[in-house]
Design a protein around this motif. Structure first.
Motif, PDB file in Angstrom:
ATOM      1  N   GLN A  77      -2.627  -5.429   2.111  1.00 36.13           N
ATOM      2  CA  GLN A  77      -4.023  -5.827   1.953  1.00 36.13           C
ATOM      3  C   GLN A  77      -4.418  -5.892   0.488  1.00 36.13           C
ATOM      4  O   GLN A  77      -5.115  -6.824   0.057  1.00 36.13           O
ATOM      5  N   GLU A  78      -3.988  -4.903  -0.283  1.00 36.54           N
ATOM      6  CA  GLU A  78      -4.369  -4.855  -1.697  1.00 36.54           C
ATOM      7  C   GLU A  78      -3.832  -6.059  -2.472  1.00 36.54           C
ATOM      8  O   GLU A  78      -4.501  -6.589  -3.359  1.00 36.54           O
ATOM      9  N   ARG A  79      -2.623  -6.498  -2.127  1.00 37.80           N
ATOM     10  CA  ARG A  79      -1.997  -7.599  -2.867  1.00 37.80           C
ATOM     11  C   ARG A  79      -2.149  -8.941  -2.163  1.00 37.80           C
ATOM     12  O   ARG A  79      -1.703  -9.968  -2.686  1.00 37.80           O
ATOM     13  N   ASN A  80      -2.750  -8.915  -0.975  1.00 37.55           N
ATOM     14  CA  ASN A  80      -3.012 -10.129  -0.211  1.00 37.55           C
ATOM     15  C   ASN A  80      -1.740 -10.942   0.030  1.00 37.55           C
ATOM     16  O   ASN A  80      -1.735 -12.169   0.022  1.00 37.55           O
ATOM     17  N   ARG A  81      -0.648 -10.227   0.234  1.00 38.57           N
ATOM     18  CA  ARG A  81       0.617 -10.860   0.594  1.00 38.57           C
ATOM     19  C   ARG A  81       1.497  -9.798   1.243  1.00 38.57           C
ATOM     20  O   ARG A  81       1.184  -8.598   1.180  1.00 38.57           O
ATOM     21  N   ILE A  82       2.578 -10.201   1.858  1.00 41.85           N
ATOM     22  CA  ILE A  82       3.495  -9.261   2.507  1.00 41.85           C
ATOM     23  C   ILE A  82       4.390  -8.643   1.428  1.00 41.85           C
ATOM     24  O   ILE A  82       5.186  -9.347   0.792  1.00 41.85           O
ATOM     25  N   VAL A  83       4.246  -7.351   1.212  1.00 33.67           N
ATOM     26  CA  VAL A  83       5.024  -6.682   0.168  1.00 33.67           C
ATOM     27  C   VAL A  83       6.001  -5.669   0.740  1.00 33.67           C
ATOM     28  O   VAL A  83       6.832  -5.134   0.002  1.00 33.67           O
ATOM     29  N   VAL A  84       5.902  -5.381   2.044  1.00 38.13           N
ATOM     30  CA  VAL A  84       6.829  -4.450   2.688  1.00 38.13           C
ATOM     31  C   VAL A  84       7.575  -5.202   3.789  1.00 38.13           C
ATOM     32  O   VAL A  84       6.956  -5.788   4.678  1.00 38.13           O
ATOM     33  N   SER A  85       8.900  -5.189   3.718  1.00 42.10           N
ATOM     34  CA  SER A  85       9.708  -5.882   4.723  1.00 42.10           C
ATOM     35  C   SER A  85       9.575  -5.189   6.080  1.00 42.10           C
ATOM     36  O   SER A  85       9.436  -3.969   6.165  1.00 42.10           O
ATOM     37  N   GLU A  86       9.632  -5.990   7.133  1.00 42.97           N
ATOM     38  CA  GLU A  86       9.593  -5.481   8.489  1.00 42.97           C
ATOM     39  C   GLU A  86      10.857  -5.942   9.223  1.00 42.97           C
ATOM     40  O   GLU A  86      11.760  -6.516   8.616  1.00 42.97           O
ATOM     41  N   PHE A  87      10.920  -5.706  10.512  1.00 45.41           N
ATOM     42  CA  PHE A  87      12.139  -5.992  11.294  1.00 45.41           C
ATOM     43  C   PHE A  87      12.598  -7.441  11.140  1.00 45.41           C
ATOM     44  O   PHE A  87      13.789  -7.711  10.949  1.00 45.41           O
ATOM     45  N   GLY A  88      11.670  -8.381  11.229  1.00 50.68           N
ATOM     46  CA  GLY A  88      12.037  -9.793  11.180  1.00 50.68           C
ATOM     47  C   GLY A  88      11.531 -10.525   9.960  1.00 50.68           C
ATOM     48  O   GLY A  88      11.664 -11.752   9.876  1.00 50.68           O
TER      49      GLY A  88
END
Length: 560
Positions: A119-130
C-alpha cells in the motif's frame, strides 16, 4: 485430428484428449459448456471495519451465539499491478457476529507487512505464491541488478484460515509467519514466527487440536542434507499470559524422497494415536524457487505434478514420535484436505478428498477465474474432479504377514491393501460416494462435527459440490449407505460449510451448518446461510449489503 475419449469410472465419466496446434495432448476430464462468469467473485473490494446490520430472512436460531470468522483474498490489484494467483490476494478477514437471532457483519484487511508495504509503495513489493515482485524502479540499474540475486522473503499475507493455539486465534498461510488476532476487532495483535521457536521454514494452515488443547502441525525444513518434513507439537497449556508458541517441539523429521524436490502438502490427517503424512507426487523444485527472483519465476512455477511416482503414507506415533518402518503406497493422487482418520480393529482408516491429477494448484490463476465463455469452460474441463475416498492401513505388519493378498478383513470395506515387500504395502481406495456425486462435480472443503468426532468413527461429513471452479452447492454425505443431501440454488455459490453443534445435541448431526453464499450476478447481496444440519433444510439467511469475494476457510467461535 478428431478428439478422442474414453470412460473413466473413478472420475466424472467421459475423459477427453484434445490435440492442440502444437500437437500437445491436453487432458480434459469433463465436457462442460456454458459456465456462467464468476469474475466478480475474484474482484477487489473495500473493507467494512465498522459493523453493519444484516437483513434476516427466515429464522436464525437464538442458541447460536458467537462469531463466524472467514478468511480469504480480498484485494487482487495494487496500483496498476495485478496478482497472478488466487492464493496471492491480500488477506481480508470477515466476522459475522450472531446473537439473539440477529447478525452483524464487518471485515478488515490484515495489516500484514506485505499489505502495508504494498500500500505504501502502491505496487507489489512482496512476492507471493504465484506472483514474483519486480525490482524497485526507484533504484539505480546496479541496485536493481543485485536485487535479483536476493532470496525471496516469506510473505506474512495470512489469507488461508483461522487457527487456534493455546486457546488464542491466529490467521495463517503456509509460510513461517502467522498473525495473532483479536476475533472481536479482527486486528492483528502481533506477528509470530515459527522459526523463532523450532527449526522449520513454514507450517500448514490446517493444524489438528486434541481435547486437552495439544495441537499438531507439519512444516518443512531445508538443510545441506536435503529437505525434511517435520511433525510439530504445541502444548495446550499457557502458563504465562501472552505467550504464543513457547514449548513447541519437533516430534520427528522425515527426509524427503528427493533431496531438493520435497512434495507440496496442504494438510495432514490425525487419528487417536497417529499423525498421517501423505507424501504426494506434487513436487516443489527448491532450486527453481530459490532462483525465482533471478529468473522472474514465482513459487508456483517451481511446482510440478509427477504422476509416475507413487503416493506414500507415513505413520508417526504421537506418543513416541517413532515413524512406522512400513511405507503404505498408493498410485499417484492429489489431496488438499483430509476428512477424518480413526483406528478400528487393528486398522487406521484415512478419509480424504482426492483426485487423480495434481495440476489444479497451478491452474487457479486469477486470469483463469475471470475468464468467460468457452475460455472459462476450457479451464474447468482441464481440472480433475475431486472425490471423497477411504484408505484402510493395517497397523500390525510383521514377519508373519502374508504377501500379495488383501490384508483388510473389515466388513463392508472395498479398499484393499497388499504386502508387496518386507516393509511396503500397496493400497487401493474405496469411494465414499455413489454415482449421484458425479452430477455435482465431486466434493471439496470437507468438514465434520470436529470437536466430538475428529479421530473417532463418524457418520457424516459436509462439503461443497464443484460444478464450477468454486463451490456451487452444499452437500451432506451419509456414510451409512453413501447417500447425500444437497442445498443448491442457481447463481448462488456457497463457501466451505462449518458445523456448529446445538447446545443440547445428542446425535452427531444435531446442529447447524454455516456458509457464506456469494452472488456474483447480483450486487451487494451476499448472505450468511444457516441450514439445519440434520434435515439440510434452510433455516434462515442474513443478507449483507456489501460485496464479498469467494474465500477459503473459516471457524466459529462461541461466546460464553
Amino acid at each position: 485430428i478428431p478428439d478422442t475419449q474414453y470412460y473413466n469410472s473413478s472420475q466424472t465419466g467421459w475423459m477427453y484428449y484434445k490435440k492442440s496446434k502444437a500437437k500437445r495432448n491436453i487432458r480434459h476430464f469433463t465436457d462442460v459448456h456454458g459456465l456462467p462468469s464468476i469474475e466478480k467473485m475474484v474482484s477487489s473490494v473495500e473493507e467494512t471495519p465498522e459493523p453493519i446490520s444484516c437483513f434476516i430472512t427466515g429464522t436464525i436460531p437464538d442458541w447460536i451465539k458467537g462469531n463466524f470468522l472467514r478468511n480469504g483474498p480480498g484485494k487482487f490489484e495494487i496500483g496498476n499491478q495485478r496478482f497472478n494467483h488466487w492464493f496471492d490476494g491480500m488477506a481480508l478477514l470477515h466476522q459475522f457476529k450472531i446473537s439473539n437471532g440477529q447478525v452483524t457483519y464487518k471485515s478488515r484487511f490484515l495489516s500484514s507487512d506485505s499489505y502495508q508495504s504494498n500500500q505504501e509503495r502502491n505496487r507489489i513489493v512482496v512476492s507471493e505464491f504465484g506472483t514474483v515482485t519486480m525490482p524497485d524502479p526507484c533504484k539505480n540499474f546496479f541496485q536493481r541488478f543485485l536485487s535479483r540475486f536476493e532470496l525471496p522473503k516469506p510473505s506474512d499475507n495470512a489469507n488461508v484460515s483461522f487457527v487456534t493455539y493455546k486457546g488464542d486465534y491466529y490467521v495463517s498461510t503456509e509460510t513461517n509467519i502467522m498473525h495473532k488476532l483479536d476475533p472481536e476487532t479482527l486486528q492483528s495483535t502481533g506477528k509470530v514466527d515459527w522459526s523463532k521457536f523450532i527449526a522449520v521454514n513454514g507450517a500448514t494452515a490446517h493444524p489438528h487440536t486434541e481435547p486437552d488443547g495439544t495441537t499438531y502441525n507439519m512444516g518443512n525444513s531445508y538443510t545441506p542434507k536435503g529437505a525434511y518434513y517435520n511433525i510439530i507439537r504445541v502444548p495446550g497449556g499457557k502458563p504465562v499470559e501472552g505467550e504464543t508458541l513457547e514449548g513447541a517441539s519437533v516430534l520427528c523429521s522425515i527426509r524427503s524422497s528427493e533431496k531438493t524436490k520435497p512434495c507440496y502438502y496442504h494438510s495432514f490427517a490425525m487419528s487417536e494415536n497417529y499423525v498421517v503424512f501423505i507424501e504426494q507426487p506434487i513436487k516443489m523444485d527448491l532450486l527453481k524457487i530459490a532462483t525465482g527472483k533471478l529468473t522472474g519465476k514465482s513459487i508456483s512455477d517451481g511446482v510440478s505434478w509427477e504422476p509416475k511416482s507413487n503416493t506414500v503414507f507415513h505413520l508417526i506415533h504421537k506418543d513416541t514420535g517413532k515413524v512406522s518402518p512400513v511405507k503404505y503406497l498408493a498410485k499417484a493422487l492429489s489431496t488438499f484436505h483430509q476428512i477424518n482418520a480413526f483406528e478400528e480393529g487393528g486398522f487406521l482408516i484415512v478419509d480424504m478428498c482426492a483426485s487423480d491429477d495434481g495440476r489444479a494448484i497451478t491452474n487457479y490463476q486469477v486470469q483463469n477465474l475471470r475468464k468467460s465463455g468457452e475460455a472459462l469452460d476450457e479451464v474447468y474441463n482441464t481440472l480433475c474432479r475431486v472425490f471423497p475416498r477411504r484408505f484402510v492401513l493395517p497397523l500390525n505388519i510383521d514377519s508373519q504377514t502374508p504377501f500379495n493378498q488383501n490384508l483388510i478383513h473389515l466388513p463392508n470395506v472395498t479398499a484393499t491393501c497388499l504386502r508387496i515387500s518386507t516393509n511396503k504395502v500397496f493400497c487401493t481406495h474405496e469411494d465414499l460416494h455413489g454415482e449421484e456425486l458425479h452430477h455435482y462435480g465431486g466434493l471439496e472443503f470437507p468438514q465434520i462435527n470436529y470437536d466430538k468426532y475428529n479421530t473417532r468413527p463418524y457418520r457424516y461429513f459436509y462439503g461443497c459440490g464443484f460444478r464450477h471452479l468454486v463451490g456451487d452447492t452444499l452437500i451432506k454425505m451419509d456414510l451409512n449407505g453413501k447417500s447425500m443431501k444437497v442445498w443448491e440454488h442457481a447463481g448462488l455459490y456457497p463457501s466451505e460449510p462449518v458445523f456448529v453443534p446445538s447446545p443440547d445435541a445428542t446425535e452427531e448431526d444435531d446442529g447447524v451448518i454455516l456458509s457464506v453464499v456469494i452472488t456474483p450476478n447480483k450486487d451487494k447481496s451476499t448472505f450468511l446461510l444457516v441450514l439445519d444440519a440434520k434435515s439440510f433444510e434452510e433455516l434462515g439467511r442474513a443478507s449483507v449489503s456489501v460485496n464479498i469475494p469467494y474465500g477459503f476457510h473459516g471457524a466459529f467461535t462461541a461466546m460464553t
